[in-house]
Design an enzyme around this catalytic site. Sequence first.
Site, short mmCIF file in Angstrom:
data_model
loop_
_atom_site.label_atom_id
_atom_site.label_comp_id
_atom_site.label_asym_id
_atom_site.label_seq_id
_atom_site.Cartn_x
_atom_site.Cartn_y
_atom_site.Cartn_z
N ASP A 1 0.82 -1.21 0.00
CA ASP A 1 0.00 0.00 0.00
C ASP A 1 0.85 1.26 0.00
O ASP A 1 0.55 2.23 -0.71
CB ASP A 1 -0.92 -0.01 1.22
CG ASP A 1 -2.02 1.02 1.14
OD1 ASP A 1 -2.78 0.99 0.16
OD2 ASP A 1 -2.11 1.87 2.04
N ASP B 1 11.07 9.79 8.23
CA ASP B 1 9.94 10.27 9.02
C ASP B 1 9.23 11.26 8.11
O ASP B 1 9.74 12.36 7.88
CB ASP B 1 10.42 10.94 10.31
CG ASP B 1 9.27 11.33 11.23
OD1 ASP B 1 8.29 11.90 10.72
OD2 ASP B 1 9.35 11.07 12.44
N HIS B 2 8.09 10.86 7.56
CA HIS B 2 7.51 11.67 6.49
C HIS B 2 7.10 13.07 6.95
O HIS B 2 6.94 13.97 6.13
CB HIS B 2 6.34 10.94 5.82
CG HIS B 2 5.09 10.87 6.63
ND1 HIS B 2 4.82 9.84 7.50
CD2 HIS B 2 4.02 11.72 6.71
CE1 HIS B 2 3.64 10.03 8.06
NE2 HIS B 2 3.14 11.16 7.61
N HIS C 1 7.22 11.22 15.13
CA HIS C 1 6.73 12.44 14.47
C HIS C 1 6.72 13.65 15.40
O HIS C 1 7.20 14.73 15.04
CB HIS C 1 5.32 12.22 13.94
CG HIS C 1 5.19 11.12 12.95
ND1 HIS C 1 6.14 10.87 11.98
CD2 HIS C 1 4.21 10.20 12.74
CE1 HIS C 1 5.75 9.85 11.24
NE2 HIS C 1 4.59 9.43 11.68
N ALA D 1 3.88 1.69 -1.19
CA ALA D 1 4.48 1.86 -2.52
C ALA D 1 3.48 2.46 -3.50
O ALA D 1 3.80 3.39 -4.24
CB ALA D 1 5.00 0.52 -3.03
#
Length: 509
Positions: free
Chosen positions: A14, A179-180, A242, A16
């Site tokens: 998912d 860490d997006h 985060h 990707a």
Amino acid sequence: MEATTFVLFGATGDLARRKIYPALYNLFLDHKLNHSFSVIGLGRREVADEAFQAMVERSIRDFSRREVKDSASVRSFLKSFRYNVLDVGHTEDYKKLLQRVEQQEKRAGGSPNRMFYLSVGPEFFETIAFNIKQSGLGNAKGWKRLVIEKPFGHDLLSAQELNQKLSEAFTEEEIYRIDHYLGKPMVQELDVFQQSNPVLHALWNNRYISNVQITAAETVGVEERAGYYDHVGALRDMFQNHMLQLLMMLAIRLPKDSSPDEVRFKKKEVMEALESLDEGDVQFNVVRGQYTAGTIQGKPVQGYLSEPGIPAGSTNDTFIAARLQIDDPFWKDVPFYIRTGKRMKEKSTRIVIEFKEPLKQSSSAGENDIPNLLVFEISPNEGLTLQLKARDPQHKGKFKAMHIDFHTSSIEVPEAYENLIHDALHGDPSFFAHWNEVELSWKWVQPILNAFDKNTVPLHTYAAGSFGPAESDQLLAKKGHHWWLDTAEAANGVEEEENDVSLPDASNF
């Protein structure tokens, strides 16, 4: 960019489909990928190259921030994609993969650079890293890099063990921990706002700042992640990574044109200055909660204990709020309030800086209900708002809020994964989590985990569609503060458009 082979573990997953392929496609459209760039997707089931390319095309049509209009550019993009079967525990599969990678590199020419992206569960990290080393995949003459997703461990000890295993195959300089939140454009601009604007630079200290509030609220529940989430909770899933990363990015003070090493060193300094909690202090500084049934956007939703896959009587946390203190000359005595939760009233990630009131002067009652605030909106919309107290010309002796608003809604900005994948390909680790930060974050969180395990911190409930348990408000009230922007009246007219002064985008600031 140099020719690179992008080896993607978990290519049919998912993450990707939703993030990685659209990010690569937009980098391709922006001419940020080398013409010799190639992707080898890996998965356990047999998939023909053509079927894999069709899956990638569907993902970019469904999830790309740009509408896919040019079929020729799509075909050109998809030519770079190939698929290989690989079971992470089968050593022979890695040897076959090496052969295919070397064939691709021979066709491309130049130095054989390899990026290994692990879009798989953390339980596979150690095995994959070991087999990359043993198979010779990590012996490229060019550079090699390992990109891994959170979680980086389940607690301090497991994180240390994982890092030790990864470091046997890759150096710290070769490991890129995504860490997006660090890829979000507004987060990447935090230090620039502080460095490049004399007004903010002068105010960025404990002389002028009363408190800092960092919120990451979600309206969704656990969805299909029940089996994972009930063993993790909000503290591990959001807070340790985060939320503490947002704190570091806000609190660092960097010189202009800082190098990646300087950024990481300064972030490490912030974590080292963060006052630690003893287990006995956790209950006075941390609030944990779990959502019950409620209403989200007018629709009834069930409570956490009624979610499919959640065991009866689970004490897992879906909400965390904490008060933190940084013991350094700039932030001493400025409380940082952090909260994150699921099934909350709105989806938003924001940072609110409340400035201290000036010396008290004779004024009408209610003047001090209007704070001077600096608000960084990180998601779902990005922007910056400066709220200033002003006299109300229509009501003598009264005050109102005036807003100076900068937003990015009118311009296209790269998404987080575009920024991070681009930086990893170019060897820029500025916005990736260094091991020092990860370890220090776990060290700070570990006493909280211990207190939760011993059940010395009450588990409060909150209705879905609210802003969390009432005890979260009480946490701030102890210091005379409260959460800003939860309601329009709390901000005293923050949503009154006639008081706004807006510019079309943040590039003017």
